[in-house]
Design a protein around this motif. Structure first.
Motif, PDB file in Angstrom:
ATOM      1  N   ARG A 189       0.423  -1.047  -0.326  1.00  0.00           N
ATOM      2  CA  ARG A 189      -0.030  -0.069  -0.278  1.00  0.00           C
ATOM      3  C   ARG A 189       0.852   1.390   0.304  1.00  0.00           C
ATOM      4  O   ARG A 189       1.290   1.088   1.005  1.00  0.00           O
ATOM      5  N   ARG A 191       1.967   4.154   1.175  1.00  0.00           N
ATOM      6  CA  ARG A 191       0.870   5.309   2.164  1.00  0.00           C
ATOM      7  C   ARG A 191       1.249   6.964   1.686  1.00  0.00           C
ATOM      8  O   ARG A 191       0.177   7.733   1.690  1.00  0.00           O
ATOM      9  N   GLU A 194      -0.659   8.382  -1.114  1.00  0.00           N
ATOM     10  CA  GLU A 194      -2.127   8.083  -0.785  1.00  0.00           C
ATOM     11  C   GLU A 194      -1.590   9.884  -0.084  1.00  0.00           C
ATOM     12  O   GLU A 194      -2.973  10.755  -0.310  1.00  0.00           O
ATOM     13  N   HIS A 211      -2.776   2.105  -8.092  1.00  0.00           N
ATOM     14  CA  HIS A 211      -1.848   1.476  -6.689  1.00  0.00           C
ATOM     15  C   HIS A 211      -2.053   0.176  -7.109  1.00  0.00           C
ATOM     16  O   HIS A 211      -2.959  -0.989  -7.809  1.00  0.00           O
ATOM     17  N   ALA A 213      -0.383  -3.013  -6.932  1.00  0.00           N
ATOM     18  CA  ALA A 213       0.249  -3.893  -5.972  1.00  0.00           C
ATOM     19  C   ALA A 213       0.696  -5.423  -6.516  1.00  0.00           C
ATOM     20  O   ALA A 213       2.071  -5.083  -6.325  1.00  0.00           O
TER      21      ALA A 213
END
Length: 245
Positions: A189, A191, A194, A211, A213
């Motif tokens: 993730r 972060r 974000e 994203h 992943a």
């Protein structure tokens, strides 16, 4: 996240063309499906015919080694070129590798894209993750290019920056420029990305986040939808603010 939502009375700039920026006859067979997939995503957002200078920024920190090894970064370069064929009539995507510093850009073109990442990234040292240096390098390259269309920057990384405050400051300063930052996070993730996506203190919201992943499991359509989802809203607001002309 779009902090500055498109006002009802603001419209996208008048498209410069009716479709792809590059003639279909010049697109190599290996890029045809990518170019078509990108066109579908642009059409969904009402962006057909819009023009932009596409850039690709690639993380070359140590943690990225496996993504280069399995071809995920090469694939992203090809996907960027497929998007560029719809937006940018020169058929070229300047690519900037960054780790502890930003490298000089190399051009990925319709005639040299095959294996371009393997041929070039091995000359780049593995480093840390200096977002700010990479962002400044893009800004400098764009401003020196003399381009009149806005810049669409695909900025890929799999980790946190060396200096969070510096990255935030550059993004704030760049919010008054005709540059849109489409962040792509590989792996865990993202972060900090974000945080950048929601960053306050900007003139307009000049960034988005997708994203991936596990990038090998992301379809071309999913990537293009993610890259273009907020671009139209930024384009309209930036035009209303006089940032894009």
């Amino acid at each position: 996240m779009n902090l500055f939502r498109k006002p009802i009375n603001q419209q996208l700039p008048t498209p410069a063309g009716n479709g792809a920026a590059v003639s279909p006859d010049t697109i190599p067979t290996g890029l045809v499906s990518l170019t078509k997939a990108a066109a579908v995503s642009l059409d969904k957002q009402g962006l057909t015919g819009q023009r932009a200078a596409v850039y690709l920024v690639l993380d070359h920190s140590g943690s990225m080694h496996s993504y280069y090894q399995v071809g995920a970064v090469q694939r992203l370069a090809e996907q960027a070129l497929g998007l560029s064929a719809n937006l940018d009539d020169d058929g070229t995507v300047p690519v900037i590798y960054f780790g502890s510093r930003a490298e000089a850009p190399i051009d990925v073109r319709l005639d040299n894209y095959r294996g371009i990442v393997d041929r070039t990234h091995t000359a780049v040292p593995w480093g840390s993750t200096d977002y700010a240096a990479a962002m400044r390098a893009v800004i400098s390259e764009y401003q020196q290019s003399g381009a009149t269309d806005p810049a669409f920057v695909i900025f890929q990384t799999d980790g946190e920056p060396d200096d969070r405050a510096a990255a935030e400051q550059v993004l704030r300063e760049a919010s008054g420029l005709p540059i849109f930052w489409a962040f792509v996070g590989f792996g865990p993730r993202p972060r900090f990305l974000e945080r950048l996506d929601d960053l306050r203190g900007r003139q307009v919201d000049n960034a988005s986040l997708f994203h991936a992943a596990r990038p090998e499991r992301v379809s071309d359509g999913e990537l293009y939808d993610g890259l273009t989802a907020e671009y139209g809203a930024w384009l309209a607001v930036a035009a209303g603010a006089g940032i894009v002309r």
